[in-house]
Design an enzyme around this catalytic site. Structure first.
Site: not given
Lengths: 470, 324
Positions: A323-325, A470
């Protein structure tokens, strides 16, 4: 539009004047919030407003349909539509390039030569946040935990609410949506709290995070840095990302308070955590609880036996990392934390009962080592770089500018360390970040210092918040 | 239902905002008072590479020095000439006062003027070195000169900042407290080599004012004109420069080398003609025609700066040439 830019200050002043002037019908107020929020969002790229509107309209419609429908099959279809719509949006804009490149790499390994990617998909700012927010709305209705929004305007305001639109906290509809249907009270305490949160958040961003960022850039950018630089750079990044994101969350909460709204607490002094599980109860709380409620529990949670629980936990953290990247080192970071949670779970199972003070200190130190090594993986930019940095920990050469790096880290990291230390002494660190230490009359001096320091380091354009990517 | 109601009065809002604003105003007053009574250090706003280099050279120009060879010029002089190597080759102490920014000849003259105020004239040689590409135009950036003026006048650089920055004393903090003492991180290749402004300053002091360009030139990446010319405005500037040098000071003029891929094969002859023309305007006592006009691209850090190895070799040749 960045919170820490001149243009936002002008925008906010104009908005507050209008907001306080339009006291009257709820629709006027919510209409003004929607208009301001879309202006705020469209400032980056006006075309992105259509994505926000599309995602909002889809889930508003699905919510209504879910409320009308009693058939389980049909309800599943409606939920599926919401999931497919939102995840497709996220998948295309955020992950398509990543999966394309990864597949191309795999194909190249087995002898195929796929066409190299010459196009680039822009990542709409805040897409990960507002898609999760709208998804929680439809899932909650599907689970019959809440009813659908009665007014489209209220719903649009809930999704686009500019203080938290682009980097959270990820608000649950059950908490924020009803606030748009009520009279909001603008109180003396609320305004004072709002100003305090905004000042504190701006200080964390403009003074702490933006001055730690070049240290991390330097340490992670230099060739063959050696252990002291890697360690100091990782510390700088760990403090920077906290100040950047907690600062944003505080500003968001403070802005909402000025308008009479309440947003969720997103950080509770995370670097006081004594274990990895506790860290996730203190860090980006709105995301960790979202992942718990909508991913971990949907996968079965702890209801299907210990083995499956471990798989669910690990998978949740893996996807949390992604999800962060859209990059493998974020997946690795998620896996690192997933493994940490599993180890902690096993450890805790074998050691019931209270622990000595020394054991608690050792647990805290071990947790910080774990968390900050995780930041090294997070910041490295690629798995290859993370590996070379890890190997570099064996080299203890000290550069000529090592002292300057340490001095900068000490000075600009001090507010974060001091804040944690004071919070740790008060109430055993149970208070949220925004509660702040009890300073009495010294609070005014502190706010004066914060204001002066913000002015000193203020840049007209502002530097983006880390979590915007993000 | 009403959208919102107020349980706050204007007086409450003012009461909430007044104390921190008053604290800021008090700090600003103390800062300005400190300038007025002269308790703060001298303003040295060395906050990035350009300003650190410029201010280092300005500070160096005010210090007593044994140097007999004083190098001034554009950034190629700063990056290509290691005065320690030249001193070894000539047996004469040397100092590099070259700057990174586009300081015009008047600015170079101001550096030298200060140097000769601090140091008695005793037959030193001023060596003016430029990259031939710099002579196509006259540098027009005004900020390097105003930084020099502010430094020599011990003035805060408030002329370039906004009203709020000036009133609240932020420029005083930046120039007098942060600039001289605080190590500000440097970006990019300079950051990776030198780290921070304070370390860059120390490195320059240790290297006699010389700076090694830490960048790397990618093979085949050099782009630029292969035509070299000298703008007419250099005639007036050159004559003025010479006229302001104290009597008894010798002037040598020369060019730093350019990458071979930025030449059309005739630079040796064309470069010598240009140099003679320029030296004539400068009324130079010595024309350094024996220096190499062009060198292999692999010795360059940028299209106008030599790398560490190249600078060492060029400095050696420069020393030999000056000794002739």
């Amino acid at each position: 539009m960045l919170f820490n830019s001149d243009v936002f200050l002008v925008f906010l002043a104009g908005f507050l004047l209008l907001y306080y002037a339009v006291r009257g019908r709820l629709a006027w107020r919510n209409g003004l919030i929607v208009a301001a929020s879309y202006t705020f969002y469209g400032w980056w790229d006006w075309r992105l407003m259509s994505l926000l509107a599309g995602s909002s309209l889809l889930d508003f419609g699905v919510g209504r349909a879910l409320m009308r429908s009693e058939s389980p099959g049909r309800r599943r279809c409606w939920l599926g539509l919401s999931l497919a719509g939102n995840l497709s949006l996220l998948g295309f804009f955020k992950y398509f390039g990543f999966f394309y490149d990864s597949l191309a790499l795999v194909l190249a390994q087995i002898g195929f030569e796929p066409q190299a990617r010459t196009w680039q998909i822009i990542l709409p700012v805040g897409i990960s946040f507002y898609t999760f927010q709208t998804l929680s709305y439809t899932i909650d209705i599907y689970r019959r935990q809440m009813g659908a929004a009665g007014s489209l305007l209220d719903y649009l305001a809930y999704v686009a609410f500019f203080p938290q639109l682009v980097a959270g906290p990820i608000e649950r509809a059950q908490h924020l949506l009803p606030q748009f249907g009520e009279t909001r009270h603008i109180t003396r305490a609320g305004v004072a709290e709002g100003i305090r949160l905004i000042l504190g958040g701006m200080f964390l961003k403009v003074v702490v995070a933006d001055n730690l960022a070049p240290l991390a850039d330097l340490a992670f950018g230099v060739a063959d840095p050696g252990a002291p630089v890697i360690v100091l750079g990782t510390l700088a990044f760990g403090l920077q990302i906290y100040a950047d994101f907690a600062g944003y969350s505080d500003i968001a909460r403070g802005l909402a308070r000025l308008l009479g709204f309440e947003l969720r607490v997103n950080f509770r002094w995370p670097y006081l955590a004594g274990n990895v599980r506790e860290f996730w109860h203190r860090w980006h709380i709105s995301l960790s609880t979202w992942l718990r409620d909508y991913l971990y529990i949907s996968l079965g949670g702890s209801r299907c036996g210990p083995g499956r629980t471990r798989v669910n936990l690990f998978l949740t953290m893996l996807l949390g990392g992604l999800w962060h990247g859209a990059a493998w080192h974020f997946v690795l970071w998620g896996a690192w934390h997933g493994a940490g949670l599993l180890i902690h779970r096993a450890w805790r199972g074998n050691r019931p009962g209270s622990e000595s003070r020394l054991a608690r200190k050792a647990a805290w130190a071990g947790t910080m080592l774990f968390v900050f090594y995780g930041w090294l993986l997070f910041r490295a930019g690629s798995i290859g770089h993370a590996v070379s940095l890890t190997l570099g920990l064996a080299d203890w050469s000290w550069p000529a500018w090592g002292g300057s790096l340490g001095l900068n880290l000490l000075v600009f990291g001090a507010p974060v360390i001091l804040g944690h230390w004071v919070a740790g002494r008060e109430a055993s660190g149970a208070a949220s970040d925004d509660a702040g230490p009890g300073l009495g009359a010294w609070r005014w001096v502190l706010q004066g210092i914060q204001l002066a320091a913000i002015g000193l380091f203020w840049g007209k354009q502002g530097t983006p918040f880390i979590y915007f990517q993000f | 239902m009403r959208s919102h109601d107020y349980q706050i009065r204007w007086a409450d809002a003012v009461r909430a905002a007044a104390p921190p604003l008053a604290a800021v105003a008090l700090v600003a007053a103390i800062l300005h008072l400190g300038v007025w009574i002269g308790v703060w250090p001298r303003p040295i706003p060395a906050l990035d590479v350009d300003r650190t280099v410029l201010l280092h050279q300005a500070a160096a120009s005010e210090v007593r020095s044994e140097a007999e060879l004083i190098f001034v010029g554009d950034s190629s002089c700063l990056m290509d000439v290691d005065p320690r190597v030249v001193a070894r080759a000539t047996g004469r102490p040397a100092l590099n006062l070259g700057t990174l920014s586009h300081l015009d000849l008047e600015g170079q003259q101001r550096l030298l003027g200060r140097f000769f105020q601090a140091n008695p004239v005793r037959g030193q040689t001023v060596v003016l070195l430029m990259n031939p590409a710099s002579l196509r135009l006259w540098p027009e950036a005004a900020w390097p000169s105003s930084i020099l003026d502010d430094f020599y006048a011990r003035r805060d650089p408030i002329g370039h900042s906004s009203g709020i920055d000036r009133w609240l004393g932020f420029e005083i903090v930046r120039a007098r407290l942060l600039g001289p003492a605080w190590p500000t991180p440097l970006p990019g290749a300079f950051g990776q080599r030198y780290g921070f402004t304070r370390d860059l300053w120390r490195a320059m002091s240790a290297q006699g004012g010389h700076l090694i360009d830490p960048r790397r030139l990618e093979p085949g990446s050099i782009r630029g004109s292969t035509e070299y010319s000298i703008a007419a405005v250099w005639e007036k500037g050159g004559r003025l420069f010479r006229s302001r040098l104290p009597r008894g000071i010798r002037l040598a003029a020369g060019f730093t080398p350019v990458p071979v891929s930025l030449t059309d094969g005739d630079l040796d002859r064309r470069g010598r003609d240009l140099l003679r023309q320029w030296a004539e305007w400068l009324e130079a006592d010595q024309v350094l025609t024996g220096l190499p006009a062009a060198w292999g691209d692999d010795r360059f850090a940028t299209p106008t700066h030599l790398d560490e190895e190249g600078a060492r070799e060029f400095s050696m040749q420069l020393g030999i040439e000056l000794g002739r």
